[in-house]
Design a protein around this motif. Structure first.
Motif, PDB file in Angstrom:
ATOM      1  N   ASP A 120       0.848  -1.211   0.000  1.00 35.71           N
ATOM      2  CA  ASP A 120       0.000   0.000   0.000  1.00 35.71           C
ATOM      3  C   ASP A 120       0.877   1.253   0.000  1.00 35.71           C
ATOM      4  O   ASP A 120       0.599   2.218  -0.696  1.00 35.71           O
ATOM      5  N   ALA A 121       1.937   1.217   0.806  1.00 35.97           N
ATOM      6  CA  ALA A 121       2.834   2.375   0.878  1.00 35.97           C
ATOM      7  C   ALA A 121       3.545   2.564  -0.463  1.00 35.97           C
ATOM      8  O   ALA A 121       3.678   3.693  -0.955  1.00 35.97           O
ATOM      9  N   HIS A 166       1.725   9.113  -6.071  1.00 36.36           N
ATOM     10  CA  HIS A 166       2.020  10.512  -5.688  1.00 36.36           C
ATOM     11  C   HIS A 166       3.533  10.662  -5.485  1.00 36.36           C
ATOM     12  O   HIS A 166       4.010  10.796  -4.350  1.00 36.36           O
ATOM     13  N   PRO A 167       4.279  10.650  -6.574  1.00 33.70           N
ATOM     14  CA  PRO A 167       5.752  10.622  -6.431  1.00 33.70           C
ATOM     15  C   PRO A 167       6.347  11.851  -5.747  1.00 33.70           C
ATOM     16  O   PRO A 167       7.455  11.769  -5.212  1.00 33.70           O
ATOM     17  N   ASP A 168       5.626  12.978  -5.727  1.00 31.31           N
ATOM     18  CA  ASP A 168       6.184  14.182  -5.093  1.00 31.31           C
ATOM     19  C   ASP A 168       5.769  14.327  -3.624  1.00 31.31           C
ATOM     20  O   ASP A 168       6.112  15.318  -2.969  1.00 31.31           O
ATOM     21  N   ALA A 169       4.968  13.381  -3.151  1.00 33.81           N
ATOM     22  CA  ALA A 169       4.438  13.505  -1.786  1.00 33.81           C
ATOM     23  C   ALA A 169       5.384  12.869  -0.761  1.00 33.81           C
ATOM     24  O   ALA A 169       5.989  11.828  -1.025  1.00 33.81           O
ATOM     25  N   ILE A 194       1.397  11.966   1.837  1.00 34.91           N
ATOM     26  CA  ILE A 194       0.606  10.737   2.001  1.00 34.91           C
ATOM     27  C   ILE A 194       0.530  10.530   3.520  1.00 34.91           C
ATOM     28  O   ILE A 194       1.563  10.522   4.201  1.00 34.91           O
ATOM     29  N   ILE A 195      -0.705  10.397   4.012  1.00 33.57           N
ATOM     30  CA  ILE A 195      -0.907  10.359   5.469  1.00 33.57           C
ATOM     31  C   ILE A 195      -1.213   8.924   5.927  1.00 33.57           C
ATOM     32  O   ILE A 195      -2.246   8.344   5.556  1.00 33.57           O
ATOM     33  N   CYS A 238      -3.228  16.391   0.684  1.00 36.99           N
ATOM     34  CA  CYS A 238      -3.018  15.211   1.537  1.00 36.99           C
ATOM     35  C   CYS A 238      -3.793  14.017   0.997  1.00 36.99           C
ATOM     36  O   CYS A 238      -4.971  14.135   0.667  1.00 36.99           O
ATOM     37  N   TYR A 239      -3.124  12.890   0.905  1.00 34.92           N
ATOM     38  CA  TYR A 239      -3.746  11.651   0.420  1.00 34.92           C
ATOM     39  C   TYR A 239      -3.656  10.623   1.554  1.00 34.92           C
ATOM     40  O   TYR A 239      -2.573  10.427   2.129  1.00 34.92           O
ATOM     41  N   LEU A 240      -4.790   9.957   1.819  1.00 40.76           N
ATOM     42  CA  LEU A 240      -4.781   8.899   2.839  1.00 40.76           C
ATOM     43  C   LEU A 240      -3.986   7.712   2.291  1.00 40.76           C
ATOM     44  O   LEU A 240      -4.155   7.361   1.109  1.00 40.76           O
TER      45      LEU A 240
END
Ligand code: 13P
Ligand code: SF4
Length: 303
Positions: free
Chosen positions: A180-181, A188-191, A230-231, A250-252
């Motif tokens: 998942d990670a 989201h490569p920049d997150a 990414i949270i 923010c992305y869960l």
């Protein structure tokens, strides 16, 4: 403010109640709370409160912690069966068994535990203070209960200690797997990936930042406009960030990061508790006296 929120605010004022809420609570509750925080902030504010009554919007161990630190106050938990499944994975007997197995080891107990478990532990910690509390101990050998993931993270930060882990875990944070990670990073490569230490070690290893809910919130809020994250914690944190850090994206970490127990409390429950000053948290006096010793040191030490 809605009509019900107005009612809650009025009742709290009339009855001299301090409302404490965790970041995983729904936003309508966070909006009327006097204190919103992680477990450490909630404990510290409960200990320092001047009000006669503390109303805890969270789960049982948070309300028990408030009662232990403010024993003369009335402590309300609006939904008594709002528990923490990780806290329920361990009992005092399990700690005593580990003490027999590793005599001489100090027992460090994550605050996500019952008063009975705290009563047979030496020192308590939150996710924000765990590393510091373990470092502060003179013993080299530690028993860490009940969260094996937080314990593994603490062990990675304190190689000088020998840490024995209990096999508990948070069913919410534990669902996030390494894949998942990796998938979130690819999407989201920049997150930057920020995770709670209750996540599995293989997820924590991939993270750019590891810490409590308050650490995650502070990190995103301090970031420049347009920053992406990414949270890796419960979705309540993302809902709050939509308000407090609207310029960041923010992305869960994955779907399903919802703690059902944290969502049991509704504004209606809060109003009822304020009206009736019930349900109250009551603890066995002997257990409470022992558990308090383990907690008081925790609030005295900054995370
Ligand atoms: P925090 O102390 O980081 O808010 O964590 C509490 C909790 O229950 C996390 O699942
Ligand atoms: Fe317990 Fe996990 Fe819910 Fe936190 S998120 S209260 S550790 S079940």
């Amino acid at each position: 403010m809605t009509e019900r929120q107005g009612l809650a605010a009025r009742l709290a004022k009339e009855r001299n109640v301090l409302i404490l809420a965790h970041y995983y609570q729904t936003m309508d509750i966070q909006e009327i709370a006097h204190v919103v925080g992680d477990s450490f902030t909630m404990a510290k504010k409960a200990a320092a409160a001047r009000e006669d009554v503390l109303l805890v919007c969270g789960v049982r161990f948070m309300a028990e912690t408030a009662k232990l630190l403010a024993p003369d106050k009335t402590v309300l938990l609006p939904v008594p069966d709002a528990g923490c499944p990780m806290a329920d994975m361990i009992e005092a007997e399990d700690v005593l068994r580990m003490r027999e197995q590793y005599p001489g080891a100090a027992v460090v107990c994550y605050v996500n535990s019952s008063a009975a478990v705290k009563a047979v532990s030496d020192i308590c910690c939150t996710s924000s203070s765990a590393v510091r509390m373990v470092r502060s101990l003179e013993q080299d050998e530690i028993i860490f209960v009940p969260d094996r993931n937080l314990g593994a993270y603490v062990a990675s930060q304190t190689p000088e200690k020998r840490i024995h882990l209990y096999d508990g875990y948070c069913p919410i944070h534990h669902i996030a797997a390494e894949r998942d990670a990796l998938a979130a990073r690819e999407a989201h490569p920049d997150a930057a990936l920020l995770v709670h230490p209750e996540c599995r070690p293989e997820v924590v290893r991939l993270a750019d930042g590891v810490g409590s809910t308050e650490y995650i919130l502070n990190t995103v809020e301090a970031a420049p406009e347009g920053a992406e994250f990414i949270i890796g914690t419960e979705e309540g944190v993302v809902r709050r960030l939509e308000r407090t850090a609207p310029g960041r994206r923010c992305y869960l970490l994955r779907a399903g990061f919802t703690c059902v127990n944290m969502k049991k409390t509704t504004l209606e429950d809060v109003c009822r508790a304020l009206e009736t000053l019930a349900p109250r948290v009551e603890l066995d006096a002997g257990t409470a006296d022992q558990a308090r010793v383990c907690l008081e040191h925790m609030v005295a030490v900054q995370p």
